[in-house]
Design a protein around this motif. Structure first.
Motif, short mmCIF file in Angstrom:
data_model
loop_
_atom_site.label_atom_id
_atom_site.label_comp_id
_atom_site.label_asym_id
_atom_site.label_seq_id
_atom_site.Cartn_x
_atom_site.Cartn_y
_atom_site.Cartn_z
N LYS A 2 -77.72 46.39 -156.02
CA LYS A 2 -78.52 46.86 -154.89
C LYS A 2 -78.07 48.24 -154.43
O LYS A 2 -76.89 48.56 -154.46
CB LYS A 2 -78.40 45.89 -153.72
CG LYS A 2 -78.97 44.53 -154.00
CD LYS A 2 -78.82 43.63 -152.78
CE LYS A 2 -79.33 42.24 -153.09
NZ LYS A 2 -79.22 41.35 -151.96
N PHE A 3 -79.07 49.02 -154.00
CA PHE A 3 -78.84 50.31 -153.37
C PHE A 3 -79.60 50.33 -152.05
O PHE A 3 -80.72 49.81 -151.98
CB PHE A 3 -79.37 51.47 -154.23
CG PHE A 3 -78.69 51.64 -155.54
CD1 PHE A 3 -77.53 52.40 -155.64
CD2 PHE A 3 -79.19 51.05 -156.69
CE1 PHE A 3 -76.90 52.57 -156.86
CE2 PHE A 3 -78.58 51.22 -157.91
CZ PHE A 3 -77.42 51.98 -158.00
N VAL A 4 -79.01 50.94 -151.03
CA VAL A 4 -79.69 51.10 -149.75
C VAL A 4 -79.43 52.52 -149.26
O VAL A 4 -78.30 53.00 -149.31
CB VAL A 4 -79.19 50.08 -148.69
CG1 VAL A 4 -79.88 50.31 -147.36
CG2 VAL A 4 -79.40 48.65 -149.16
N ALA A 5 -80.50 53.16 -148.80
CA ALA A 5 -80.38 54.49 -148.21
C ALA A 5 -81.22 54.50 -146.95
O ALA A 5 -82.28 53.87 -146.89
CB ALA A 5 -80.84 55.57 -149.18
N LYS A 6 -80.75 55.22 -145.93
CA LYS A 6 -81.54 55.29 -144.70
C LYS A 6 -81.43 56.68 -144.11
O LYS A 6 -80.47 57.41 -144.37
CB LYS A 6 -81.11 54.24 -143.68
CG LYS A 6 -79.73 54.46 -143.11
CD LYS A 6 -79.40 53.39 -142.09
CE LYS A 6 -78.01 53.63 -141.54
NZ LYS A 6 -77.66 52.69 -140.51
N ASP A 7 -82.46 57.02 -143.32
CA ASP A 7 -82.45 58.30 -142.63
C ASP A 7 -83.37 58.19 -141.43
O ASP A 7 -84.32 57.41 -141.43
CB ASP A 7 -82.93 59.43 -143.55
CG ASP A 7 -82.37 60.78 -143.16
OD1 ASP A 7 -81.98 60.95 -141.99
OD2 ASP A 7 -82.31 61.66 -144.02
N ASP A 8 -83.06 58.95 -140.39
CA ASP A 8 -83.89 59.00 -139.19
C ASP A 8 -84.79 60.22 -139.30
O ASP A 8 -84.35 61.31 -139.68
CB ASP A 8 -83.04 59.07 -137.93
CG ASP A 8 -82.25 57.78 -137.70
OD1 ASP A 8 -82.56 56.77 -138.36
OD2 ASP A 8 -81.33 57.78 -136.88
N SER A 131 -71.67 57.70 -157.23
CA SER A 131 -72.41 58.96 -157.38
C SER A 131 -73.92 58.72 -157.31
O SER A 131 -74.65 59.55 -156.77
CB SER A 131 -72.03 59.67 -158.68
OG SER A 131 -72.40 58.90 -159.79
N LEU A 132 -74.39 57.58 -157.83
CA LEU A 132 -75.82 57.28 -157.75
C LEU A 132 -76.26 57.06 -156.30
O LEU A 132 -77.33 57.50 -155.89
CB LEU A 132 -76.15 56.04 -158.59
CG LEU A 132 -76.05 56.22 -160.10
CD1 LEU A 132 -76.20 54.89 -160.82
CD2 LEU A 132 -77.08 57.21 -160.59
N THR A 133 -75.42 56.38 -155.53
CA THR A 133 -75.73 56.15 -154.12
C THR A 133 -75.77 57.47 -153.37
O THR A 133 -76.67 57.70 -152.54
CB THR A 133 -74.69 55.21 -153.48
OG1 THR A 133 -74.71 53.96 -154.19
CG2 THR A 133 -74.98 54.97 -152.02
#
Length: 155
Positions: A2-8, A131-133
Motif C-alpha cells: 500500500k501507498f498513501v499520499a495526501k495534500d491540502d 523512494s517510491l513513496t
C-alpha cells in the motif's frame, strides 16, 4: 503493498472533485506522458462502469492494463481498479472539506500480486518503497498545486 499520499488544496471540495474526476483531462495527460489510453465503455455520464484500456512503460517493460471505475461518490471521492499481467491494483481518492475553501485530498494505492512474476515485481517495489513513496508524494503535491492554481484563476 500500500501507498498513501495526501495534500491540502486551497480550493472548494466541489472544484477539487471536478478536477479529480476530469477523466478526459487525465486521459490526455497520460497520453502526453507516453501511455496509450482508450476508453472502452459507452456511458454518457461519469459513474461506475467507466473503463479504459491502457498501455504504458513501467520498470523497463511495456505493460497493458484494464482500468475500471468502481465507485463514484461526488464530492467525497472515487475508486478505480486495474488489472495488468497478474497484478491487481486499487486506487482511490478521498476528499475531505477542511473549510469552504480548503480540501484535503488523500490518494490510496494498493497493489495485489496474483502471479509469481507479479509477486517478484511487488517485492522489488518493496525494496524501493521509501523512494517510491517520496516520488508519489511529490507528484500528488504537484497535482494539488495545479488544482489550487486553476481554482485561483477561476475565482
Amino acid at each position: 503493498m500500500k501507498f498513501v499520499a495526501k495534500d491540502d488544496i486551497e480550493a472548494p471540495i466541489d472544484f477539487v472533485f471536478a478536477e479529480v474526476s476530469d477523466f478526459e483531462g487525465l486521459q490526455r495527460a497520460a497520453i502526453r506522458r507516453g501511455a496509450k489510453v482508450t476508453r472502452t465503455d459507452a456511458r454518457d455520464t461519469p459513474g461506475p462502469g467507466m473503463s479504459w484500456d491502457a498501455a504504458f512503460d513501467l520498470r523497463g517493460r511495456r505493460r497493458e492494463a484494464k482500468i475500471t471505475l468502481v465507485d463514484y461518490d461526488p464530492p467525497n471521492g472515487l475508486r478505480g481498479e486495474a488489472e495488468s499481467d497478474g497484478l491487481q491494483s486499487e486506487c482511490w481518492v478521498e476528499l475531505i472539506a477542511l473549510s469552504p475553501q480548503r480540501t484535503r485530498m488523500k490518494l490510496h494505492v494498493e497493489l495485489k500480486p496474483q502471479t509469481l512474476s507479479a509477486r517478484l515485481l511487488v517485492q522489488s517495489l518493496k525494496l524501493a518503497k521509501g523512494s517510491l513513496t517520496k516520488r508519489l508524494n511529490l507528484r500528488v503535491a504537484d497535482y494539488a498545486a495545479g488544482i489550487a492554481q486553476r481554482a485561483r484563476r477561476q475565482a
